[in-house]
Scaffold this active site. Structure first.
Site, PDB file in Angstrom:
ATOM      1  N   SER A 117       0.803  -1.218   0.000  1.00  0.00           N
ATOM      2  CA  SER A 117       0.000   0.000   0.000  1.00  0.00           C
ATOM      3  C   SER A 117       0.838   1.271   0.000  1.00  0.00           C
ATOM      4  O   SER A 117       1.587   1.527  -0.921  1.00  0.00           O
ATOM      5  CB  SER A 117      -0.953  -0.046   1.192  1.00  0.00           C
ATOM      6  OG  SER A 117      -1.862   1.012   1.117  1.00  0.00           O
ATOM      7  N   HIS A 118       0.737   2.036   1.095  1.00  0.00           N
ATOM      8  CA  HIS A 118       1.407   3.334   1.191  1.00  0.00           C
ATOM      9  C   HIS A 118       2.814   3.210   1.763  1.00  0.00           C
ATOM     10  O   HIS A 118       3.497   4.205   1.929  1.00  0.00           O
ATOM     11  CB  HIS A 118       0.563   4.239   2.086  1.00  0.00           C
ATOM     12  CG  HIS A 118       0.283   3.578   3.402  1.00  0.00           C
ATOM     13  ND1 HIS A 118      -0.582   2.514   3.512  1.00  0.00           N
ATOM     14  CD2 HIS A 118       0.798   3.778   4.620  1.00  0.00           C
ATOM     15  CE1 HIS A 118      -0.595   2.096   4.768  1.00  0.00           C
ATOM     16  NE2 HIS A 118       0.231   2.843   5.460  1.00  0.00           N
ATOM     17  N   ASP A 288      -2.413   6.549  -3.127  1.00  0.00           N
ATOM     18  CA  ASP A 288      -1.295   5.795  -2.551  1.00  0.00           C
ATOM     19  C   ASP A 288      -0.785   4.759  -3.549  1.00  0.00           C
ATOM     20  O   ASP A 288      -1.263   4.676  -4.684  1.00  0.00           O
ATOM     21  CB  ASP A 288      -1.686   5.158  -1.201  1.00  0.00           C
ATOM     22  CG  ASP A 288      -2.652   3.994  -1.339  1.00  0.00           C
ATOM     23  OD1 ASP A 288      -3.361   3.932  -2.360  1.00  0.00           O
ATOM     24  OD2 ASP A 288      -2.704   3.152  -0.422  1.00  0.00           O
ATOM     25  N   ASP A 290      -1.064   1.576  -4.048  1.00  0.00           N
ATOM     26  CA  ASP A 290      -1.953   0.591  -4.660  1.00  0.00           C
ATOM     27  C   ASP A 290      -3.299   1.181  -5.060  1.00  0.00           C
ATOM     28  O   ASP A 290      -4.198   0.451  -5.491  1.00  0.00           O
ATOM     29  CB  ASP A 290      -2.145  -0.622  -3.743  1.00  0.00           C
ATOM     30  CG  ASP A 290      -2.813  -0.261  -2.423  1.00  0.00           C
ATOM     31  OD1 ASP A 290      -2.585   0.859  -1.921  1.00  0.00           O
ATOM     32  OD2 ASP A 290      -3.564  -1.093  -1.894  1.00  0.00           O
ATOM     33  N   ASP A 292      -5.856   2.611  -3.467  1.00  0.00           N
ATOM     34  CA  ASP A 292      -7.124   2.583  -2.732  1.00  0.00           C
ATOM     35  C   ASP A 292      -7.332   3.838  -1.880  1.00  0.00           C
ATOM     36  O   ASP A 292      -8.448   4.134  -1.470  1.00  0.00           O
ATOM     37  CB  ASP A 292      -7.297   1.297  -1.896  1.00  0.00           C
ATOM     38  CG  ASP A 292      -6.128   0.992  -0.998  1.00  0.00           C
ATOM     39  OD1 ASP A 292      -5.154   1.774  -0.975  1.00  0.00           O
ATOM     40  OD2 ASP A 292      -6.177  -0.046  -0.303  1.00  0.00           O
ATOM     41  N   ARG A 293      -6.255   4.598  -1.616  1.00  0.00           N
ATOM     42  CA  ARG A 293      -6.409   5.818  -0.817  1.00  0.00           C
ATOM     43  C   ARG A 293      -6.436   7.066  -1.698  1.00  0.00           C
ATOM     44  O   ARG A 293      -5.877   7.051  -2.801  1.00  0.00           O
ATOM     45  CB  ARG A 293      -5.233   5.980   0.142  1.00  0.00           C
ATOM     46  CG  ARG A 293      -5.115   4.869   1.130  1.00  0.00           C
ATOM     47  CD  ARG A 293      -3.977   5.166   2.088  1.00  0.00           C
ATOM     48  NE  ARG A 293      -3.900   4.116   3.081  1.00  0.00           N
ATOM     49  CZ  ARG A 293      -3.361   4.262   4.267  1.00  0.00           C
ATOM     50  NH1 ARG A 293      -2.835   5.416   4.614  1.00  0.00           N
ATOM     51  NH2 ARG A 293      -3.335   3.264   5.116  1.00  0.00           N
ATOM     52  N   LYS A 389     -11.644   0.093  -0.566  1.00  0.00           N
ATOM     53  CA  LYS A 389     -11.708   1.535  -0.743  1.00  0.00           C
ATOM     54  C   LYS A 389     -11.135   1.844  -2.116  1.00  0.00           C
ATOM     55  O   LYS A 389     -10.397   1.046  -2.674  1.00  0.00           O
ATOM     56  CB  LYS A 389     -10.971   2.263   0.373  1.00  0.00           C
ATOM     57  CG  LYS A 389      -9.529   1.839   0.624  1.00  0.00           C
ATOM     58  CD  LYS A 389      -9.040   2.485   1.916  1.00  0.00           C
ATOM     59  CE  LYS A 389      -7.585   2.178   2.206  1.00  0.00           C
ATOM     60  NZ  LYS A 389      -7.397   0.902   2.919  1.00  0.00           N
TER      61      LYS A 389
END
Ligand code: VG1
Ligand code: CO
Length: 562
Positions: A117-118, A288, A290, A292-293, A389
């Site tokens: 992710s982030h 981010d 991936d 999703d954010r 998300k």
């Protein structure tokens, strides 16, 4: 010719326990001999489980370092374990929301997402493997617990070392494995997801708002932080919505994200903040690693907190075709997320749920038809269109609202606060603390909130006083399957609805990250434009005093303030 399946003896490792969002470790940990193999075997055997033979799975990730090696391993191990078909993004690329979309669209058994992710990437960065179930959402705790258990007793894994699939070539490749056909389908990572966005939103309305004539158009700037979203953003904003190519920044995915944290917050996405401060754009967003954010900014870098973003979208869902068609069935937020959305839910007579941190807790409510829109304070917003998300979805939701109301981002927020009041919010992250003082702080806090005499106690700082109305360590019972998740965060709630919350991160890869969340509600219009740091200062001081955070951890300041 049939490809040979090899059974390789192995031994359990310690600590292959998936956290808030999959197993997130440094690349170095994943590179230990048979570490990744063990976790993949455990995922296949324990999570896909009984349906493994003959199953179809999706595989893709954010393009970070070690992603291609892991994809190759997954292909070889899925073949050996009797999986029938893999749907893989070209070069191993899929955003997290795209994986969720593909799992649902093609009704696969599940999917494996390769991302941290982030968290930073590269040879010295982090990697992660996450399993999503057939509804497209992150595996629930019962499944991640089963994976963990499997890793503690694993004795062997299955692999086809000689199977070679080309993940750069679009189309279908088939192999004979143990008398069965094993199919690898390499897909365009962007196509299905973008087609879905075009069904959900009114692209022509957004287009006339963001690419109309000079002077009338809303100039947007999208920073993909060298994560997976570059190609998705280009396709949507440049090709579909007619924005200039110059509105795309850091749109080339890099295995190390250019050496940065691909985390869309005010600290790590300072690039976007500085660009917006120049005043040429009315809307800015970052994603981010991936995808999703999301972070949303207005003109002059006016910051929309994720709490407010969720509430504003909740208040305006009716301008989005998907909700016109499917209706709105309820809202939810994670526990540390400020309660701005609760006020919208109340006004609209809608159910509103409070769940523990992590998107997996929204899935059951969505599947049961009780939840349409949800979000987390950690820059996550999404709806029941998928089970993750979805950063780009959130940006398109915002642009739909702005196209509909013709207001600026700031005006949208000011009007929202005038209607509902403002839930001021800040989060302090103390990253990479030593684990033992962080654990001591949490256990001390746990004892504090367990003592009933805390209720009624008054804490003061400056000229403000707050009386404790409720204190606990948040326990959650899933309203649908009745599963219980205990100790999800320390809450101290005051009688004016202000809250102080402490939890330890479940996504860090080393040491402990303490998250302190502070919320205060204000209905005095003259204060709406004040800074959250100023308004919340007394509560922050009280939180630090109650927790002894500075004394215990030696940290005098957080690493990130949101
Ligand atoms: C963090 C966030 C949480 C989010 C999770 C996964 O978890 O706080 O809200 O769901 O990351 O997001 P934690 O346990 O570190 O606080 V992502 O974009 O990593 O899939
Ligand atoms: Co993410």
């Amino acid at each position: 010719m049939s490809i040979t399946v090899k059974t390789v003896p192995t031994k359990p490792f310690d600590g292959q326990k998936p956290g808030t969002s999959g197993l997130r470790k440094s690349v170095k940990v994943y590179q230990q001999p048979s570490y990744t193999e063990n976790f993949i075997q455990a995922t296949l055997s324990a999570a896909v489980g009984a349906s493994l033979k003959g199953s179809t799975l999706v595989v893709g990730g954010d393009g970070r370092y070690f992603g291609k090696e892991a994809t190759d391993l997954i292909i070889k191990m899925c073949a050996a374990n009797g999986v029938s078909k893999l749907l893989i993004g070209q070069n191993g690329i899929f955003s997290t929301p795209a994986v969720s979309c593909i799992i649902r669209k093609y009704k696969t058994n599940g999917g494996i997402i390769l991302t941290a992710s982030h968290n930073p990437g590269g040879p010295d960065g982090d990697f992660g493997i996450k399993y999503n179930i057939s509804n497209g959402g992150p595996a629930p705790e019962s499944v991640t617990d089963a994976i963990f258990k499997y890793t503690t007793t694993i004795k062997e894994y299955l692999i086809c070392p000689d199977l070679k699939a080309d993940i750069s070539k679009l189309g279908t490749q088939t192999f004979k494995v143990g008398g069965n056909t094993f199919t690898v389908e390499i897909m365009d990572p962007v196509a299905d997801y973008v087609a879905y966005m075009k069904e959900i939103f009114n692209f022509s309305s957004i287009k006339s708002h963001v690419s109309g004539p000079d002077g009338q158009r809303l100039n947007i700037l999208i920073n993909s932080m060298h994560g997976v979203m570059g190609p998705y953003a280009k396709k949507v904003f440049v090709e579909e919505l007619g924005c200039p190519a110059s509105s795309m920044v850091n749109a080339v995915p890099l295995p190390d994200f250019g050496g940065h944290h691909p985390d869309p917050n005010l600290t790590y996405a300072a690039d976007l903040v500085n660009d917006l401060k120049k005043g040429h754009h009315g809307f800015g967003a970052a994603f981010d690693g991936d995808g999703d954010r999301n972070m949303i900014l207005g003109h002059n870098a006016f910051f929309v907190t994720p709490n407010d973003s969720l509430a504003v979208i909740a208040n305006n869902l009716e301008c989005i075709p998907y909700f016109q068609k499917n209706g709105v069935k309820g809202y939810a937020r994670s526990m540390p997320t400020a309660g701005a959305v609760d006020r919208v839910a109340k006004a609209k007579g809608m159910e509103c749920f409070e769940v523990p941190t992590g998107w997996k807790f929204f899935g059951n409510l969505m599947d049961a038809g009780r939840l349409s829109l949800c979000g987390e304070e950690s820059f996550g917003t999404g709806s029941n269109h998928i089970r993750e998300k979805d950063g780009l979805w959130a940006v398109l939701a915002w642009l739909s609202i702005l196209a509909h109301t013709k207001k600026s981002v700031e005006q949208t927020l000011v009007d929202h606060w005038k209607q509902y009041g403002r839930n001021f919010f800040t989060r302090y992250d103390y990253e990479n603390c030593d684990s033992s003082p962080a654990n001591k702080m949490m256990s001390d806090l746990n004892s504090l909130v367990a003592d009933p005499s805390l209720v009624g106690k008054v804490y003061s700082s400056g000229n403000k006083s707050y009386k404790v109305a409720k204190a606990d360590n948040f326990n959650y019972t899933d309203p649908i399957d009745k599963s219980v998740s205990k100790n999800q965060g320390i809450r101290i709630i005051f009688d004016d609805d202000s809250r102080i919350i402490f939890r330890l991160s479940g996504t860090g890869s080393s040491g402990a990250t303490i998250r302190l969340y502070i919320e205060g509600y204000e209905s005095d219009e003259s204060k709406y434009l004040m800074s959250a740091q100023d308004v919340l200062k007394p509560l922050i001081d009280i939180a630090l005093k109650i927790s002894h955070l500075v004394e215990l951890t030696g940290r005098t300041a957080p690493t990130v303030i949101t």
